[in-house]
Design a protein around this motif. Structure first.
Motif, PDB file in Angstrom:
ATOM      1  N   ARG A   1       0.830  -1.214   0.000  1.00 59.28           N
ATOM      2  CA  ARG A   1       0.000   0.000   0.000  1.00 59.28           C
ATOM      3  C   ARG A   1       0.861   1.260   0.000  1.00 59.28           C
ATOM      4  O   ARG A   1       0.686   2.141   0.834  1.00 59.28           O
ATOM      5  CB  ARG A   1      -0.906   0.025   1.219  1.00 59.28           C
ATOM      6  CG  ARG A   1      -1.845  -1.136   1.244  1.00 59.28           C
ATOM      7  CD  ARG A   1      -2.740  -1.045   2.451  1.00 59.28           C
ATOM      8  NE  ARG A   1      -3.539  -2.243   2.548  1.00 59.28           N
ATOM      9  CZ  ARG A   1      -4.169  -2.623   3.635  1.00 59.28           C
ATOM     10  NH1 ARG A   1      -4.094  -1.919   4.722  1.00 59.28           N
ATOM     11  NH2 ARG A   1      -4.874  -3.724   3.642  1.00 59.28           N
TER      12      ARG A   1
ATOM     13  N   PHE B   1      -4.155  23.509  14.547  1.00 54.57           N
ATOM     14  CA  PHE B   1      -4.858  22.788  13.477  1.00 54.57           C
ATOM     15  C   PHE B   1      -3.874  21.956  12.643  1.00 54.57           C
ATOM     16  O   PHE B   1      -4.071  20.763  12.421  1.00 54.57           O
ATOM     17  CB  PHE B   1      -5.553  23.845  12.613  1.00 54.57           C
ATOM     18  CG  PHE B   1      -6.270  23.358  11.395  1.00 54.57           C
ATOM     19  CD1 PHE B   1      -7.610  23.029  11.464  1.00 54.57           C
ATOM     20  CD2 PHE B   1      -5.631  23.263  10.186  1.00 54.57           C
ATOM     21  CE1 PHE B   1      -8.285  22.601  10.335  1.00 54.57           C
ATOM     22  CE2 PHE B   1      -6.297  22.836   9.054  1.00 54.57           C
ATOM     23  CZ  PHE B   1      -7.639  22.500   9.124  1.00 54.57           C
TER      24      PHE B   1
ATOM     25  N   GLU C   1      -2.302  19.001  14.609  1.00 57.59           N
ATOM     26  CA  GLU C   1      -3.250  17.885  14.757  1.00 57.59           C
ATOM     27  C   GLU C   1      -3.400  17.149  13.425  1.00 57.59           C
ATOM     28  O   GLU C   1      -3.491  15.931  13.382  1.00 57.59           O
ATOM     29  CB  GLU C   1      -4.586  18.459  15.217  1.00 57.59           C
ATOM     30  CG  GLU C   1      -5.621  17.434  15.604  1.00 57.59           C
ATOM     31  CD  GLU C   1      -5.442  16.893  17.002  1.00 57.59           C
ATOM     32  OE1 GLU C   1      -4.533  17.355  17.705  1.00 57.59           O
ATOM     33  OE2 GLU C   1      -6.211  15.990  17.364  1.00 57.59           O
ATOM     34  N   PHE C   2      -3.387  17.921  12.359  1.00 57.75           N
ATOM     35  CA  PHE C   2      -3.487  17.362  11.010  1.00 57.75           C
ATOM     36  C   PHE C   2      -2.306  16.438  10.733  1.00 57.75           C
ATOM     37  O   PHE C   2      -2.442  15.386  10.117  1.00 57.75           O
ATOM     38  CB  PHE C   2      -3.501  18.538  10.034  1.00 57.75           C
ATOM     39  CG  PHE C   2      -3.813  18.182   8.619  1.00 57.75           C
ATOM     40  CD1 PHE C   2      -4.787  17.265   8.314  1.00 57.75           C
ATOM     41  CD2 PHE C   2      -3.131  18.795   7.588  1.00 57.75           C
ATOM     42  CE1 PHE C   2      -5.087  16.955   6.996  1.00 57.75           C
ATOM     43  CE2 PHE C   2      -3.419  18.499   6.267  1.00 57.75           C
ATOM     44  CZ  PHE C   2      -4.399  17.568   5.982  1.00 57.75           C
TER      45      PHE C   2
ATOM     46  N   VAL D   1      -2.415  12.855  13.220  1.00 51.09           N
ATOM     47  CA  VAL D   1      -3.305  11.714  12.996  1.00 51.09           C
ATOM     48  C   VAL D   1      -2.687  10.658  12.071  1.00 51.09           C
ATOM     49  O   VAL D   1      -2.794   9.462  12.361  1.00 51.09           O
ATOM     50  CB  VAL D   1      -4.667  12.200  12.476  1.00 51.09           C
ATOM     51  CG1 VAL D   1      -5.582  11.040  12.246  1.00 51.09           C
ATOM     52  CG2 VAL D   1      -5.278  13.148  13.466  1.00 51.09           C
TER      53      VAL D   1
ATOM     54  N   PHE E   1      -0.704   7.833  13.830  1.00 49.72           N
ATOM     55  CA  PHE E   1      -1.405   6.691  14.434  1.00 49.72           C
ATOM     56  C   PHE E   1      -1.731   5.651  13.365  1.00 49.72           C
ATOM     57  O   PHE E   1      -1.535   4.450  13.558  1.00 49.72           O
ATOM     58  CB  PHE E   1      -2.704   7.142  15.101  1.00 49.72           C
ATOM     59  CG  PHE E   1      -2.569   8.325  16.006  1.00 49.72           C
ATOM     60  CD1 PHE E   1      -1.399   8.526  16.736  1.00 49.72           C
ATOM     61  CD2 PHE E   1      -3.594   9.243  16.130  1.00 49.72           C
ATOM     62  CE1 PHE E   1      -1.281   9.618  17.570  1.00 49.72           C
ATOM     63  CE2 PHE E   1      -3.471  10.338  16.960  1.00 49.72           C
ATOM     64  CZ  PHE E   1      -2.319  10.526  17.670  1.00 49.72           C
ATOM     65  N   ILE E   2      -2.238   6.128  12.235  1.00 50.28           N
ATOM     66  CA  ILE E   2      -2.643   5.192  11.189  1.00 50.28           C
ATOM     67  C   ILE E   2      -1.420   4.446  10.667  1.00 50.28           C
ATOM     68  O   ILE E   2      -1.460   3.236  10.441  1.00 50.28           O
ATOM     69  CB  ILE E   2      -3.350   5.961  10.054  1.00 50.28           C
ATOM     70  CG1 ILE E   2      -4.557   6.721  10.611  1.00 50.28           C
ATOM     71  CG2 ILE E   2      -3.778   5.009   8.956  1.00 50.28           C
ATOM     72  CD1 ILE E   2      -5.259   7.576   9.611  1.00 50.28           C
TER      73      ILE E   2
ATOM     74  N   GLY F   1      -0.340   1.798  13.052  1.00 50.07           N
ATOM     75  CA  GLY F   1      -1.315   0.708  13.048  1.00 50.07           C
ATOM     76  C   GLY F   1      -1.227  -0.167  11.813  1.00 50.07           C
ATOM     77  O   GLY F   1      -1.343  -1.384  11.893  1.00 50.07           O
ATOM     78  N   VAL F   2      -1.038   0.444  10.650  1.00 44.91           N
ATOM     79  CA  VAL F   2      -1.092  -0.343   9.412  1.00 44.91           C
ATOM     80  C   VAL F   2       0.268  -0.904   9.039  1.00 44.91           C
ATOM     81  O   VAL F   2       0.409  -2.081   8.724  1.00 44.91           O
ATOM     82  CB  VAL F   2      -1.632   0.522   8.255  1.00 44.91           C
ATOM     83  CG1 VAL F   2      -1.712  -0.293   6.980  1.00 44.91           C
ATOM     84  CG2 VAL F   2      -2.998   1.050   8.600  1.00 44.91           C
TER      85      VAL F   2
ATOM     86  N   ASN G   1      -0.321  -3.333  18.011  1.00 39.98           N
ATOM     87  CA  ASN G   1      -1.661  -2.818  18.310  1.00 39.98           C
ATOM     88  C   ASN G   1      -1.686  -2.057  19.619  1.00 39.98           C
ATOM     89  O   ASN G   1      -2.293  -0.999  19.719  1.00 39.98           O
ATOM     90  CB  ASN G   1      -2.665  -3.969  18.358  1.00 39.98           C
ATOM     91  CG  ASN G   1      -2.938  -4.497  16.980  1.00 39.98           C
ATOM     92  OD1 ASN G   1      -2.666  -3.812  15.992  1.00 39.98           O
ATOM     93  ND2 ASN G   1      -3.425  -5.712  16.905  1.00 39.98           N
TER      94      ASN G   1
ATOM     95  N   SER H   1      -3.437  12.184  21.946  1.00 37.71           N
ATOM     96  CA  SER H   1      -4.713  12.905  21.832  1.00 37.71           C
ATOM     97  C   SER H   1      -5.000  13.675  23.105  1.00 37.71           C
ATOM     98  O   SER H   1      -5.453  14.820  23.057  1.00 37.71           O
ATOM     99  CB  SER H   1      -5.865  11.939  21.577  1.00 37.71           C
ATOM    100  OG  SER H   1      -5.548  11.101  20.523  1.00 37.71           O
ATOM    101  N   ILE H   2      -4.770  13.024  24.249  1.00 34.60           N
ATOM    102  CA  ILE H   2      -5.022  13.729  25.505  1.00 34.60           C
ATOM    103  C   ILE H   2      -4.120  14.949  25.600  1.00 34.60           C
ATOM    104  O   ILE H   2      -4.564  16.048  25.940  1.00 34.60           O
ATOM    105  CB  ILE H   2      -4.822  12.788  26.708  1.00 34.60           C
ATOM    106  CG1 ILE H   2      -5.914  11.731  26.711  1.00 34.60           C
ATOM    107  CG2 ILE H   2      -4.843  13.569  28.015  1.00 34.60           C
ATOM    108  CD1 ILE H   2      -5.789  10.718  27.801  1.00 34.60           C
TER     109      ILE H   2
ATOM    110  N   LEU I   1      -5.355  17.657  23.247  1.00 34.80           N
ATOM    111  CA  LEU I   1      -6.612  18.298  23.649  1.00 34.80           C
ATOM    112  C   LEU I   1      -6.421  19.170  24.887  1.00 34.80           C
ATOM    113  O   LEU I   1      -7.049  20.220  25.006  1.00 34.80           O
ATOM    114  CB  LEU I   1      -7.688  17.245  23.879  1.00 34.80           C
ATOM    115  CG  LEU I   1      -8.237  16.647  22.584  1.00 34.80           C
ATOM    116  CD1 LEU I   1      -9.076  15.423  22.861  1.00 34.80           C
ATOM    117  CD2 LEU I   1      -9.077  17.666  21.854  1.00 34.80           C
TER     118      LEU I   1
END
Lengths: 481, 525
Positions: free
Chosen positions: B112, B141, B144-145, B148, B151-152, B155-156, B164, B175-176, B179
């Motif tokens: 991929r 902004f 954060e962009f 993300v 993480f993906i 994971g992949v 995992n 994330s905590i 935020l």
């Protein structure tokens, strides 16, 4: 009397009747019947562009019971867009509905009429009639797949709890009228300060809020949501999640801030607690769900909680944030239900695991679902992020006067973090689940692609260029007096 | 046209990867070579623009250079506003070079590819934008962009059995952290009363209308710990070693090298100038927490048996020096902190790239199984040795300059902490780095590794580039310090002895007495 204020509602009502009658003149093949939906979509689009165009009329009519202000216009545009997208979805879903289709379309239009009246309601009679128009139509829409037990079960549950909440609401309205003698919101606002310590009046307000809480699915009136969302036909669920919830919010805004601002200010702590409980309940219950529609049902409860953040803030910026958030939520939730309808129309259950391998079956649907989940989770650059940003901003701004708002902000933060788990679970099922049973490609019709494109464009546009909708929402929020 | 691009080159630097990512969406997925070539070209252009900008930057000219500004949401005071001063010019350069190197190193990804390159480009573009932006909203902004996709990607494309769990942990922690920082930033906007998200605007407004002490005491910990979690401040660090150990090499390079610096940059850019009173009171605590990074994580690193976990822990340990520099609140310390941020960006990217190469070739990173790799892998082995020496602070590499500057800066305020930190840097860092070098590079070569292929000419490029950067700034630190110092002076100007006494004198008055009274008190002094 200024009947021209109601032009839109009258035309929409005529459209609903025309669609119902059109059944007699079209041939029986379901393929052809889709054109009835397209007729409805085209008419609604024309109304959106003409009657609600940039120079929409404003004013008050019918003895002050019907108000057409910026708030009403904002929500009417919202409801028309929602109905258009839901009709697209319903025309794709038509092979699952065994009963006559055109009736389904015209019921959607009738529910839309109720929502349009709700957006303009300025007294309790109008409020009650519009809510009943929405709710009674939804009793039928929810149980429309009459050969499916789940759909019937959902219909019965919605009917019982809906009837109960209507009863509460009528009782509440009666108590309010009995104590104050006023039924019009503006006139009530003038006398309400005298009654803020009247127990009967406050009981009436509480009962009224219980009825509205049912519409927006706020804790503790949320209990119907998961079953109904799961059992109802997917287009109905989408309309319920977007239209019915937004109708509840516009009425809530009118009642709290036009009719009884004196009570609302005293009840800030109460609103904070309701909002916090709704956020936590929705997010925590969504965690273990296997069924996608049920999960979205719980997530819809949590979003009601986020929206209540803006209501609880009791400020213009809070109300404006509610409207912005709803606009983003519209495109996001319809995108995800469109994907559900297209992927799972041949399956009996809507398990998250049946999304496995979607990125090979249809990259477009996989991307749409991913974007929808990312937006619901509130991550940039999509609409959900900016909406949550505005809501949090309004709550934190209110924190200077009442530290409870800071706790509320932290609870919202906890809810957002919890929600990442189940939203990412969906993305994970799409992209890296290994046990895909069915890898046959999904073919999409042109109209499905078109409505998906609208939803994606809406999510990205609202997230990256928010200024247009923010200024519309600001104007609408300032219209509440 | 060309001059227009050069004038707005800062926008170009971070939009180039983002536009490339958008372009890749429309390339069919089986055109693997073309996808890779487009991604490399996109990051190369942004790196070239960054070098151009760095050379054209005038140190100490005051204000921001290469500025562009477009109103975005006027009612809220959000505008698209980018610009560089001495503090972020080096960071933007470092990010662009690391992004280019990471894209070059992505050849290890075999499945991929299209999605991987898109996410990698979003990560690079987003974080460069966050460093360049002078608007609080875009600052958050874009970070954060960029966050993300991390993480993906773990994971992949991640590796190892605990992939995992690592994904789950890093998502939750970051994330905590993000935020918490968001709540802090919104509170800052609301409480300042300036009705603007513009960072220079907020700082200018705060000069005359400082934040009340109670709001400072509320907001500063939110930013310190929110950003602190993002930077793996002890004791909120446990996501980092495992996350990096499980991440594919390009992701680890970009995250450990670049994205992690966002929190530190946020503290220097926003928290220090706007909340002097609260910052001053928190710094002693911060100095002890950063000892947790330097000493405790150093010890943890000594016990690691896997190369990636060791590097991950050492990268957490290095964050301690930067926090120490920030805690010192003087020009020398803060300049040193910024210098290490740049140097560590190159170093972390280099070490993760090299460990990625070894994992790709040898299939394992267990140090007990590796050995004598210098013989089959001349170039890679030498590069690892140099990276490890740079990591324990050998003069000649950029890290030395930064660490020494930080120690000079921190000596006055925190002598005990500094002594312990120096001990941690020299002894503990030396022990684990040198032991690792001995285990994997020297000694007999296991038979299965004797025929490993060294990097070819083309594949040497990213490693050579990062090493060259480390040498360049190590031997000519003036290139960077000249730019940092004038703006670091501005950042800490609120903490100058005279100003600080003013703050302390005014402290009790601040809560009750109006701004006018405070100004009068200042004039009386």
């Amino acid at each position: 009397m200024n009947a021209s204020l109601m032009t839109l509602e009258i035309w929409v009502l005529i459209l609903g009747i025309v669609l119902m009658l059109a059944d007699f003149f079209f041939s029986v093949s379901p393929e052809r019947k889709k054109y009835i939906a397209y007729l409805g979509i085209a008419s609604l689009a024309v109304m959106l562009l003409t009657i609600l165009g940039s120079d929409a009329v404003t004013g008050v009519g019918f003895n002050g019971s019907f108000v057409e202000d910026e708030l009403a216009i904002f929500f009417k545009r919202f409801f028309l867009i929602a109905a258009i997208l839901v009709l697209f979805l319903a025309s794709e879903f038509s092979d699952k509905i065994s009963a006559t289709l055109p009736e389904y379309y015209s019921l959607v239009i009738f529910a839309l009429t109720g929502m349009l009246f709700a957006a303009s309601a300025n007294d309790f009679a109008m409020l009650f009639v519009s809510i009943e128009l929405i709710t009674v139509t939804f009793y039928i829409l929810v149980s429309y797949q009459r050969r499916k037990v789940g759909s019937l079960e959902a219909g019965v549950k919605y009917l019982i709890i809906g009837a109960l909440s209507s009863a509460f609401m009528v009782f509440g309205i009666a108590l309010i009228w009995g104590t104050t003698g006023q039924i019009n919101f503006n006139q009530l606002a003038a006398v309400a300060p005298q009654f803020v310590d009247n127990k009967i009046f406050l009981t009436g307000v509480l009962f009224l809020l219980a009825g509205l809480g049912f519409k927006i699915s706020a804790v503790p009136f949320q209990i119907w949501v998961p079953d109904v969302y799961q059992g109802a036909p997917t287009p109905t669920t989408a309309f319920l999640a977007v239209g019915s919830k937004a109708a509840g919010f516009v009425l809530l805004l009118r009642v709290l801030f036009t009719a009884i601002p004196a009570v609302t200010e005293r009840w800030a702590d109460f609103l904070i607690v309701i909002s916090a409980l709704t956020i936590l309940y929705g997010n925590l219950c969504a965690l273990p769900q296997q069924n996608l529609k049920r999960m979205l049902g719980y997530s819809s409860i949590s979003h009601a909680g986020y929206l209540l953040l803006g209501v609880a803030a009791i400020s213009v910026s809070g109300r404006s944030a509610v409207m912005y958030y709803l606009a983003g939520y519209l495109f996001t939730i319809i995108a995800s239900f469109t994907v559900i309808a297209l992927v799972m129309r041949h399956l009996n259950n809507e398990d998250i695991s049946s999304l496995a391998g979607l990125n090979q079956r249809s990259p477009l649907l996989a991307t749409t679902m991913t974007l929808a989940m990312v937006s619901l989770a509130g991550l940039p650059p999509l609409a959900g992020f900016f909406g949550k940003f505005l809501l949090l901003k309004s709550v934190i701004a209110a924190g200077a006067s009442n530290p409870g708002y800071y706790y509320l902000a932290f609870i919202a933060l906890a809810g957002i973090v919890i929600s990442f788990y189940y939203y990412f679970g969906v993305i994970r099922a799409i992209y890296w689940s290994k046990d895909a049973k069915d890898l046959s490609p999904i073919t999409l019709s042109g109209t499905a692609k078109f409505s998906i494109a609208i939803c994606i464009a809406g999510m990205i546009w609202l997230g990256t260029f928010p200024s247009v909708v923010v200024s519309l929402a600001d104007e609408a929020a300032k219209a509440i007096k | 046209m060309f001059t227009f691009i050069l004038n707005h080159c800062l926008t170009g630097i971070f939009c180039c990867p983002l536009l490339t990512a958008l372009l890749l969406v429309f390339v069919p997925r089986n055109y693997r070579v073309i996808i890779r070539a487009i991604a490399i070209l996109g990051t190369f252009i942004s790196a070239a623009l960054a070098v151009y900008m760095f050379c054209r930057f005038t140190p100490g000219a005051g204000g921001y250079q290469f500025e562009s500004r477009i109103p975005w949401v006027e009612s809220l005071g959000i505008s698209y506003h980018v610009g560089v001063d001495g503090i972020n010019v080096g960071l933007v350069l470092m990010s662009a070079i690391v992004a280019f190197a990471a894209t070059l190193c992505a050849w290890e990804i075999q499945t991929r590819e299209k999605e991987f390159y898109i996410l990698l480009l979003i990560m690079s573009g987003g974080i460069m934008g966050a460093f360049a932006s002078l608007d609080l909203f875009f600052f958050y902004f874009l970070h954060e962009f960029a966050l993300v996709p991390t993480f993906i990607m773990i994971g992949v494309w991640g590796r190892g059995e605990r992939k995992n769990f690592a994904t789950f942990q890093i998502t939750l922690y970051l994330s905590i952290g993000a935020l918490l920082a968001l709540i802090g930033l919104i509170a800052l906007y609301v409480q300042s009363g300036a009705n603007t998200f513009d960072i220079p605007g907020l700082i200018a407004y705060a000069k005359n209308n400082p934040l009340s002490v109670s709001s400072q005491n509320f907001i500063f910990p939110l930013l310190l710990f929110g950003f602190g979690i993002l930077v793996s401040l002890w004791p909120f660090h446990s996501w980092a070693p495992l996350g990096y150990g499980s991440a594919p090499a390009p992701t680890a390079m970009l995250h450990a090298g670049v994205i992690k610096k966002f929190g530190l940059y946020g503290l220097i850019r926003i928290a220090l100038p706007l909340m002097p009173v609260a910052a001053h009171s928190w710094m002693t605590i911060l100095s002890w927490l950063c000892l947790g990074n330097i000493l405790y994580i150093g010890w943890v690193a000594m016990r690691q048996r896997e190369l990636n976990l060791l590097i991950g822990n050492s990268s957490v340990a290095h964050m301690g020096f930067i926090f120490l520099g920030i805690a010192s609140l003087n020009v020398i310390g803060v300049s040193g902190a910024v210098f290490i941020m740049v140097a560590h960006g190159f170093l972390a990217a280099l070490t993760f790239a090299l460990s990625g190469y070894i994992y790709q070739r040898a299939g394992t990173l267990e140090m007990a199984e590796l050995g004598g790799l210098c013989r089959p892998l001349h170039f890679i082995g030498t590069a690892i040795l140099m990276a490890m020496l740079a990591g324990c602070g050998l003069p000649g590499f950029a890290n030395f300059v930064g660490e020494v500057t930080v120690f000079f800066g921190a000596w006055k305020q925190f002598p005990v902490v500094t002594v312990l930190a120096i001990w941690g840097a020299l002894v503990i860092g030396g022990i684990y780095m040198m032991r690792a070098a001995r285990n994997i590079l020297h000694g007999p070569v296991p038979a299965k590794f004797s025929s490993l292929a060294d990097a070819g000419l083309w594949r040497k490029l990213p490693y050579a580039l990062l090493l060259a950067a480390l040498f360049l700034f190590g031997c000519f630190p003036k290139l960077l310090t000249d730019q940092i110092v004038p703006d670091a002076t501005k950042v800490v100007s609120v903490y100058q002895s005279s100003n600080l006494t003013r703050l302390n004198v005014a402290k009790p008055a601040m809560q009750t007495v109006s701004i006018a009274n405070r100004q009068r008190a200042a004039e009386n002094q």
